[in-house]
Design a protein around this motif. Structure first.
Motif, PDB file in Angstrom:
ATOM      1  N   LEU A  13      48.693  -0.661 -13.767  1.00 25.77           N
ATOM      2  CA  LEU A  13      48.640   0.794 -13.745  1.00 25.77           C
ATOM      3  C   LEU A  13      47.782   1.272 -12.593  1.00 25.77           C
ATOM      4  N   LEU A  14      48.035   2.505 -12.206  1.00 26.85           N
ATOM      5  CA  LEU A  14      47.212   3.206 -11.239  1.00 26.85           C
ATOM      6  C   LEU A  14      46.560   4.370 -11.974  1.00 26.85           C
ATOM      7  N   SER A  70      56.392   5.819 -13.723  1.00 17.22           N
ATOM      8  CA  SER A  70      56.199   6.380 -15.051  1.00 17.22           C
ATOM      9  C   SER A  70      54.819   7.021 -15.143  1.00 17.22           C
ATOM     10  N   PHE A  71      54.804   8.324 -15.411  1.00 18.30           N
ATOM     11  CA  PHE A  71      53.543   9.070 -15.497  1.00 18.30           C
ATOM     12  C   PHE A  71      53.166   9.260 -16.957  1.00 18.30           C
ATOM     13  N   LEU A  72      51.952   8.851 -17.297  1.00 20.24           N
ATOM     14  CA  LEU A  72      51.436   9.027 -18.646  1.00 20.24           C
ATOM     15  C   LEU A  72      50.773  10.396 -18.715  1.00 20.24           C
ATOM     16  N   TYR A  73      51.173  11.208 -19.710  1.00 21.96           N
ATOM     17  CA  TYR A  73      50.683  12.587 -19.744  1.00 21.96           C
ATOM     18  C   TYR A  73      50.610  13.109 -21.171  1.00 21.96           C
ATOM     19  N   GLU A 133      56.727  10.116 -18.497  1.00 19.67           N
ATOM     20  CA  GLU A 133      57.831  10.746 -17.787  1.00 19.67           C
ATOM     21  C   GLU A 133      58.127   9.923 -16.538  1.00 19.67           C
ATOM     22  N   VAL A 134      59.396   9.501 -16.405  1.00 18.11           N
ATOM     23  CA  VAL A 134      59.780   8.686 -15.260  1.00 18.11           C
ATOM     24  C   VAL A 134      60.306   9.574 -14.149  1.00 18.11           C
ATOM     25  N   ILE A 141      49.606   6.157 -13.689  1.00 23.85           N
ATOM     26  CA  ILE A 141      50.976   5.877 -13.277  1.00 23.85           C
ATOM     27  C   ILE A 141      51.267   4.405 -13.547  1.00 23.85           C
ATOM     28  N   PHE A 142      52.461   4.134 -14.086  1.00 27.71           N
ATOM     29  CA  PHE A 142      52.868   2.782 -14.446  1.00 27.71           C
ATOM     30  C   PHE A 142      54.225   2.466 -13.813  1.00 27.71           C
ATOM     31  N   PRO A 143      54.511   1.187 -13.621  1.00 31.70           N
ATOM     32  CA  PRO A 143      55.839   0.825 -13.131  1.00 31.70           C
ATOM     33  C   PRO A 143      56.882   0.774 -14.253  1.00 31.70           C
ATOM     34  N   ASP A 144      56.438   0.836 -15.512  1.00 30.22           N
ATOM     35  CA  ASP A 144      57.338   0.789 -16.671  1.00 30.22           C
ATOM     36  C   ASP A 144      57.100   2.008 -17.557  1.00 30.22           C
ATOM     37  N   GLN A 145      58.152   2.473 -18.222  1.00 32.16           N
ATOM     38  CA  GLN A 145      57.992   3.598 -19.134  1.00 32.16           C
ATOM     39  C   GLN A 145      57.226   3.161 -20.378  1.00 32.16           C
TER      40      GLN A 145
END
Length: 244
Positions: free
Chosen positions: A74-75, A38-41, A32-33, A10-14
């Protein structure tokens, strides 16, 4: 055929698709925000992924490449997280953990995780111990070839173990004294092998990594061949920010 969504972090930016990242099963990686996160997938082909070396490396590389591209906060999510729909993400992650996500992003802003693992040759250390401690060596030598009682075996074993432990702690203290001051947080983890004597992760400011690295190099030169130091200067912050 895709049956769900494989989540990396998970990120704070797309994250822009122009990065052209390739994820698990050679699927393109997107972001996907949802609710400002923002989730990286990528598309998932399985409901459950085995933690094979190939998959684990791929998962790590996706996050590392995004960090190298400048998206440093990022998380990371644990390996193998697959969900069916974005509604599941909202219900099971964003709603119950929204405030925790924000707190973690605030904590990690401008920080990076680095880690060290220290190895020594225990047989070489024992040889050195016996060379330096004549009384201990004499006691050990006098027992060679004799039939020993259990008490005698335990006694000499404890003497040797305690002496090695003292040498080990002295080494570890050097690393603590010279490296811990760089870090906002330090996590000392269990050694992973018998020859590993120290395993630590540090949450440090991004711009202090070169200084931290130089300090690790100086310690390495100080101990010379006595130690092997494995230093990782770029990794997703699993130790300090893994949410679930």
């Amino acid at each position: 055929m895709a049956i769900g969504l494989y989540l990396y972090g998970i990120f704070p930016d797309q994250i822009p698709d122009q990065l052209a990242l390739e994820g698990i099963d050679q699927e393109p990686v997107h972001s996907e925000v949802i609710a400002g996160f923002s989730f990286l997938y990528s598309a998932a082909h399985k409901e459950k992924y085995l933690a094979s070396r190939r998959y684990l490396i791929c998962h790590e590389k996706v996050l590392e490449k995004v960090m190298e591209a400048g998206f440093r906060t990022l998380l990371p999510l644990r390996f193998g997280m697959v969900v069916k729909t974005w509604e599941t993400v909202t219900e099971q992650l964003i709603v119950p953990y929204h405030d925790q996500l924000q707190d973690l992003f605030a904590k990690l802003a401008g920080k990076r995780e680095v880690s060290i693992k220290i190895f020594w040759d225990s047989s070489s250390e024992l040889k050195t111990v016996l060379e330096l401690n004549h009384n201990l060596k004499q006691q050990r030598d006098e027992m060679i070839g004799k039939k020993l009682s259990m008490e005698e075996i335990i006694h000499i074993g404890q003497l040797i173990e305690n002496t090695l432990s003292q040498r080990k702690q002295a080494i570890i203290q050097v690393f603590r004294d010279q490296l811990n001051g760089f870090a906002q947080e330090v996590s000392e983890n269990d050694p992973m092998t018998a020859e590993m004597i120290y395993n630590a992760a540090y949450l440090i400011p991004w711009d202090r990594e070169p200084e931290f690295s130089q300090k690790v190099e100086a310690i390495d030169q100080e101990f010379g061949d006595r130690l092997r130091i494995r230093y990782n200067n770029l990794t997703a912050p699993y130790t300090f920010a893994q949410l679930i």
